[in-house]
Write a protein that holds these residues in place. Structure first.
Motif, PDB file in Angstrom:
ATOM      1  N   MET A   1      -3.423 -36.047 -33.405  1.00 27.10           N
ATOM      2  CA  MET A   1      -4.398 -35.095 -33.951  1.00 27.10           C
ATOM      3  C   MET A   1      -5.455 -34.704 -32.929  1.00 27.10           C
ATOM      4  SD  MET A   1      -3.751 -34.006 -36.937  1.00 27.10           S
ATOM      5  CE  MET A   1      -5.338 -33.379 -37.459  1.00 27.10           C
ATOM      6  N   LEU A   2      -5.706 -35.581 -31.943  1.00 28.45           N
ATOM      7  CA  LEU A   2      -6.719 -35.274 -30.942  1.00 28.45           C
ATOM      8  C   LEU A   2      -6.335 -34.025 -30.154  1.00 28.45           C
ATOM      9  CD1 LEU A   2      -9.370 -36.177 -29.657  1.00 28.45           C
ATOM     10  CD2 LEU A   2      -8.040 -37.543 -28.029  1.00 28.45           C
ATOM     11  N   VAL A   3      -5.046 -33.940 -29.793  1.00 25.78           N
ATOM     12  CA  VAL A   3      -4.561 -32.758 -29.078  1.00 25.78           C
ATOM     13  C   VAL A   3      -4.648 -31.530 -29.976  1.00 25.78           C
ATOM     14  CG1 VAL A   3      -2.563 -31.682 -27.978  1.00 25.78           C
ATOM     15  CG2 VAL A   3      -3.041 -34.113 -27.598  1.00 25.78           C
ATOM     16  N   PHE A   4      -4.254 -31.695 -31.236  1.00 27.09           N
ATOM     17  CA  PHE A   4      -4.297 -30.575 -32.180  1.00 27.09           C
ATOM     18  C   PHE A   4      -5.723 -30.060 -32.343  1.00 27.09           C
ATOM     19  CE2 PHE A   4      -4.860 -28.756 -36.367  1.00 27.09           C
ATOM     20  CZ  PHE A   4      -3.771 -27.902 -36.490  1.00 27.09           C
ATOM     21  N   ASP A   5      -6.681 -30.976 -32.499  1.00 32.17           N
ATOM     22  CA  ASP A   5      -8.082 -30.567 -32.659  1.00 32.17           C
ATOM     23  C   ASP A   5      -8.593 -29.850 -31.421  1.00 32.17           C
ATOM     24  OD1 ASP A   5      -8.147 -31.633 -35.191  1.00 32.17           O
ATOM     25  OD2 ASP A   5      -8.987 -33.560 -34.552  1.00 32.17           O
ATOM     26  N   GLY A   6      -8.175 -30.314 -30.244  1.00 29.36           N
ATOM     27  CA  GLY A   6      -8.582 -29.652 -29.010  1.00 29.36           C
ATOM     28  C   GLY A   6      -8.019 -28.245 -28.908  1.00 29.36           C
ATOM     29  N   ILE A   7      -6.732 -28.098 -29.240  1.00 36.57           N
ATOM     30  CA  ILE A   7      -6.102 -26.776 -29.228  1.00 36.57           C
ATOM     31  C   ILE A   7      -6.766 -25.862 -30.247  1.00 36.57           C
ATOM     32  CG2 ILE A   7      -3.962 -25.520 -29.686  1.00 36.57           C
ATOM     33  CD1 ILE A   7      -3.894 -27.021 -27.076  1.00 36.57           C
ATOM     34  N   ARG A   8      -7.118 -26.442 -31.396  1.00 31.50           N
ATOM     35  CA  ARG A   8      -7.766 -25.652 -32.449  1.00 31.50           C
ATOM     36  C   ARG A   8      -9.116 -25.110 -31.978  1.00 31.50           C
ATOM     37  NH1 ARG A   8     -11.294 -27.048 -36.653  1.00 31.50           N
ATOM     38  NH2 ARG A   8     -11.162 -25.680 -38.482  1.00 31.50           N
ATOM     39  N   ILE A   9      -9.898 -25.925 -31.269  1.00 27.93           N
ATOM     40  CA  ILE A   9     -11.187 -25.474 -30.744  1.00 27.93           C
ATOM     41  C   ILE A   9     -10.989 -24.361 -29.723  1.00 27.93           C
ATOM     42  CG2 ILE A   9     -13.178 -26.172 -29.350  1.00 27.93           C
ATOM     43  CD1 ILE A   9     -12.960 -28.935 -30.681  1.00 27.93           C
ATOM     44  N   ILE A  10     -10.019 -24.535 -28.828  1.00 30.25           N
ATOM     45  CA  ILE A  10      -9.719 -23.503 -27.834  1.00 30.25           C
ATOM     46  C   ILE A  10      -9.300 -22.212 -28.529  1.00 30.25           C
ATOM     47  CG2 ILE A  10      -8.124 -22.843 -25.986  1.00 30.25           C
ATOM     48  CD1 ILE A  10      -8.060 -25.807 -25.176  1.00 30.25           C
ATOM     49  N   HIS A  11      -8.489 -22.348 -29.576  1.00 31.80           N
ATOM     50  CA  HIS A  11      -8.020 -21.184 -30.348  1.00 31.80           C
ATOM     51  C   HIS A  11      -9.199 -20.429 -30.968  1.00 31.80           C
ATOM     52  CE1 HIS A  11      -5.330 -18.870 -32.992  1.00 31.80           C
ATOM     53  NE2 HIS A  11      -6.230 -19.090 -33.947  1.00 31.80           N
ATOM     54  N   ILE A  12     -10.133 -21.160 -31.542  1.00 25.88           N
ATOM     55  CA  ILE A  12     -11.293 -20.533 -32.187  1.00 25.88           C
ATOM     56  C   ILE A  12     -12.163 -19.808 -31.160  1.00 25.88           C
ATOM     57  CG2 ILE A  12     -13.447 -21.001 -33.422  1.00 25.88           C
ATOM     58  CD1 ILE A  12     -11.967 -23.292 -34.851  1.00 25.88           C
ATOM     59  N   ILE A  13     -12.413 -20.465 -30.024  1.00 27.93           N
ATOM     60  CA  ILE A  13     -13.243 -19.857 -28.973  1.00 27.93           C
ATOM     61  C   ILE A  13     -12.586 -18.574 -28.452  1.00 27.93           C
ATOM     62  CG2 ILE A  13     -14.152 -20.150 -26.639  1.00 27.93           C
ATOM     63  CD1 ILE A  13     -14.477 -23.136 -27.286  1.00 27.93           C
ATOM     64  N   ALA A  14     -11.282 -18.654 -28.160  1.00 32.70           N
ATOM     65  CA  ALA A  14     -10.563 -17.481 -27.652  1.00 32.70           C
ATOM     66  C   ALA A  14     -10.522 -16.370 -28.697  1.00 32.70           C
ATOM     67  CB  ALA A  14      -9.146 -17.870 -27.240  1.00 32.70           C
ATOM     68  N   GLY A  15     -10.372 -16.745 -29.969  1.00 33.80           N
ATOM     69  CA  GLY A  15     -10.336 -15.756 -31.035  1.00 33.80           C
ATOM     70  C   GLY A  15     -11.646 -15.005 -31.179  1.00 33.80           C
ATOM     71  N   PHE A  16     -12.758 -15.745 -31.144  1.00 25.74           N
ATOM     72  CA  PHE A  16     -14.067 -15.091 -31.244  1.00 25.74           C
ATOM     73  C   PHE A  16     -14.342 -14.231 -30.010  1.00 25.74           C
ATOM     74  CE2 PHE A  16     -15.201 -18.001 -34.713  1.00 25.74           C
ATOM     75  CZ  PHE A  16     -15.917 -17.133 -35.518  1.00 25.74           C
ATOM     76  N   LEU A  17     -13.918 -14.695 -28.842  1.00 21.67           N
ATOM     77  CA  LEU A  17     -14.104 -13.912 -27.622  1.00 21.67           C
ATOM     78  C   LEU A  17     -13.329 -12.596 -27.715  1.00 21.67           C
ATOM     79  CD1 LEU A  17     -15.385 -13.864 -24.810  1.00 21.67           C
ATOM     80  CD2 LEU A  17     -13.342 -14.997 -23.926  1.00 21.67           C
ATOM     81  N   ALA A  18     -12.105 -12.663 -28.208  1.00 21.96           N
ATOM     82  CA  ALA A  18     -11.309 -11.454 -28.385  1.00 21.96           C
ATOM     83  C   ALA A  18     -11.929 -10.536 -29.433  1.00 21.96           C
ATOM     84  CB  ALA A  18      -9.885 -11.826 -28.788  1.00 21.96           C
TER      85      ALA A  18
END
Length: 225
Positions: A1-18
């Motif tokens: 889950m640690l990897v999943f949570d990290g990917i999820r944070i990256i996904h959210i940041i990239a999504g808001f940036l887009a």
């Protein structure tokens, strides 16, 4: 889950940036420094969103033991959003690279990606109807149309000198459908602290942006002719 949570944070940041950078290239001078620079920021953000969405969807479906039917359905939608955003961003960039072509396009990867989008959209629509999940039953129709139109453009000789200009605009506007829809489905409910928004709101980005795409296409087709 640690990897999943990290990917999820990256996904959210990239999504808001887009989400916040998309409109800048639309309203700035085409081909200028701001248009190109911010355009690449948006494109790279969408690539990150696409890859991370695919990873999270696959994880939820195949590796998360607590996923129920609703979570699985939303995970398939997440995978499709990843496919839609990635393929439209790829198309928007590739038409620029081959803007001077005078023959049908035969580069395999440029044909396979829209083919996957087309077939994936068909599969999602069927699956959505089988489980009675409106988001999957209707939204992937956008992917079916875009996948078919991308193939149509690549396999035919451009009729106008600046056809690539229109296709680039359409590709990036189509990419924004994925960005805003994903925010409506996943991001907005978390911001306002509700479990989910009304299903009708899921389709508002498509309802607004598709007429914009049609209007821009008609306007610039007439202008360039």
């Amino acid at each position: 889950m640690l990897v999943f949570d990290g990917i999820r944070i990256i996904h959210i940041i990239a999504g808001f940036l887009a989400l916040f950078t998309f409109w800048i290239p639309v309203v700035t001078r085409k081909g200028g420094g701001v248009h190109r620079g911010i355009g690449w920021v948006y494109t790279i953000s969408m690539v990150v969103v696409s890859i991370s969405a695919f990873y999270m969807g696959v994880y939820r479906i195949f590796f998360d033991s607590i996923s129920d039917q609703t979570v699985i359905a939303f995970s398939w939608f997440l995978i499709f959003i990843g496919l839609l955003s990635g393929s439209t961003a790829w198309y928007g960039i590739r038409v620029l690279h081959f803007k001077r072509r005078k023959h049908p396009h035969r580069v395999i990867i440029d044909l396979l990606i829209p083919l996957f989008l087309l077939l994936g959209g068909i599969g999602m629509v069927i699956y959505g109807h089988l489980i009675d999940f409106p988001l999957l039953a209707w939204f992937p129709l956008v992917g079916i149309f875009l996948g078919a139109s991308h193939l149509w453009y690549w396999l035919r000789i451009p009729k106008m000198k600046k056809q690539w200009w229109i296709e680039h605009l359409v590709g990036m506007l189509s990419c924004s459908i994925a960005t805003i829809t994903a925010f409506t489905v996943f991001g907005a409910p978390q911001l306002i602290d509700v479990e989910s928004v009304h299903p009708v709101l899921w389709f508002i980005p498509t309802i607004i942006i598709v007429p914009m795409i049609i209007a821009f296409t008609c306007y610039y087709t007439k202008k360039f002719k």
